[in-house]
Design a protein around this motif. Structure first.
Motif, PDB file in Angstrom:
ATOM      1  N   VAL A  48      27.197  10.812  10.303  1.00 47.16           N
ATOM      2  CA  VAL A  48      27.419  10.216   8.991  1.00 47.16           C
ATOM      3  C   VAL A  48      28.828  10.518   8.470  1.00 47.16           C
ATOM      4  O   VAL A  48      29.555   9.615   8.065  1.00 47.16           O
ATOM      5  CB  VAL A  48      26.372  10.728   7.984  1.00 47.16           C
ATOM      6  N   SER A  49      29.190  11.785   8.482  1.00 47.35           N
ATOM      7  CA  SER A  49      30.486  12.166   7.931  1.00 47.35           C
ATOM      8  C   SER A  49      30.857  13.542   8.456  1.00 47.35           C
ATOM      9  O   SER A  49      29.999  14.303   8.912  1.00 47.35           O
ATOM     10  CB  SER A  49      30.420  12.187   6.400  1.00 47.35           C
ATOM     11  N   TYR A  60      34.190   9.212   8.312  1.00 48.41           N
ATOM     12  CA  TYR A  60      32.981   8.575   7.822  1.00 48.41           C
ATOM     13  C   TYR A  60      32.513   7.501   8.798  1.00 48.41           C
ATOM     14  O   TYR A  60      33.328   6.726   9.322  1.00 48.41           O
ATOM     15  CB  TYR A  60      33.216   7.910   6.455  1.00 48.41           C
ATOM     16  N   SER A  63      28.580   3.069   8.013  1.00 47.36           N
ATOM     17  CA  SER A  63      27.435   2.982   7.097  1.00 47.36           C
ATOM     18  C   SER A  63      27.622   3.848   5.852  1.00 47.36           C
ATOM     19  O   SER A  63      26.931   3.648   4.849  1.00 47.36           O
ATOM     20  CB  SER A  63      26.155   3.394   7.822  1.00 47.36           C
ATOM     21  N   ALA A  64      28.550   4.809   5.912  1.00 43.36           N
ATOM     22  CA  ALA A  64      28.760   5.740   4.804  1.00 43.36           C
ATOM     23  C   ALA A  64      30.011   5.421   3.979  1.00 43.36           C
ATOM     24  O   ALA A  64      30.129   5.880   2.839  1.00 43.36           O
ATOM     25  CB  ALA A  64      28.862   7.160   5.333  1.00 43.36           C
ATOM     26  N   ARG A  67      30.400   4.800  -0.008  1.00 46.85           N
ATOM     27  CA  ARG A  67      29.219   5.284  -0.721  1.00 46.85           C
ATOM     28  C   ARG A  67      29.100   6.800  -0.677  1.00 46.85           C
ATOM     29  O   ARG A  67      28.605   7.413  -1.623  1.00 46.85           O
ATOM     30  CB  ARG A  67      27.948   4.661  -0.127  1.00 46.85           C
ATOM     31  N   PHE A  68      29.491   7.415   0.415  1.00 46.47           N
ATOM     32  CA  PHE A  68      29.344   8.856   0.597  1.00 46.47           C
ATOM     33  C   PHE A  68      30.715   9.520   0.534  1.00 46.47           C
ATOM     34  O   PHE A  68      31.718   8.955   0.972  1.00 46.47           O
ATOM     35  CB  PHE A  68      28.712   9.173   1.948  1.00 46.47           C
ATOM     36  N   MET A  83      26.146  11.467  -2.001  1.00 49.01           N
ATOM     37  CA  MET A  83      25.657  10.168  -1.539  1.00 49.01           C
ATOM     38  C   MET A  83      25.296   9.316  -2.746  1.00 49.01           C
ATOM     39  O   MET A  83      24.403   9.676  -3.525  1.00 49.01           O
ATOM     40  CB  MET A  83      24.438  10.352  -0.631  1.00 49.01           C
ATOM     41  N   ASP A  90      18.903   4.557   4.369  1.00 48.81           N
ATOM     42  CA  ASP A  90      19.485   5.897   4.438  1.00 48.81           C
ATOM     43  C   ASP A  90      18.409   6.968   4.613  1.00 48.81           C
ATOM     44  O   ASP A  90      18.740   8.151   4.812  1.00 48.81           O
ATOM     45  CB  ASP A  90      20.273   6.202   3.157  1.00 48.81           C
ATOM     46  N   TYR A  94      18.568  14.799   7.297  1.00 45.07           N
ATOM     47  CA  TYR A  94      20.007  15.016   7.370  1.00 45.07           C
ATOM     48  C   TYR A  94      20.266  16.445   7.819  1.00 45.07           C
ATOM     49  O   TYR A  94      19.726  17.400   7.248  1.00 45.07           O
ATOM     50  CB  TYR A  94      20.651  14.757   6.019  1.00 45.07           C
TER      51      TYR A  94
END
Length: 121
Positions: A48-49, A60, A63-64, A67-68, A83, A90, A94
């Motif tokens: 994700v990041s 990132y 998909s992130a 937004r994140f 997030m 989502d 995690y």
């Protein structure tokens, strides 16, 4: 003892926000990159990041992006994942992980136990 302790998961409605925390101990925080990946039932693990705790450079997944936001508080040996605009897709467990470089999914050395994020429609 090496430990990565995630917190901040929970149930949120679509469009809502959560902030995940990853508190690290037992290793030299500044020597590692810390990243987040997620695992949903029946799906492949997805990075994700990630952040380099020394240079503060970030990574990132598509998909992130937008937004994140990942950040690091080196004084507290903690990495955060803010997030926003969460979507049902989502939903996943995690995990935070430590590795030599980003993305840590390619070279993870330590992994936490995970925190559940559930986004309702």
């Amino acid at each position: 003892e090496v430990q990565l302790a995630e917190s901040g998961g929970g149930l949120v409605q679509a469009g809502g926000s959560l902030r995940l925390s990853c508190a690290a101990s037992g290793f030299t925080f500044d020597d590692y990159a810390i990243g987040w990946f997620r695992q949903a039932p029946g799906k492949e693990r997805e990075g994700v990041s990630c952040i380099s705790t020394r240079s503060r450079s970030t990574y990132y997944a598509d998909s992130a992006k937008g937004r994140f936001t990942i950040s690091s508080d080196n004084a507290k040996n903690t990495v955060y994942l803010q997030m926003n605009s969460l979507k049902p897709e989502d939903t996943a467990v995690y995990y935070c992980a430590a590795g030599t470089y980003c993305p840590v999914t390619r070279n993870q050395k330590y992994v936490g136990q995970g925190t559940q994020v559930t986004v309702s429609p």
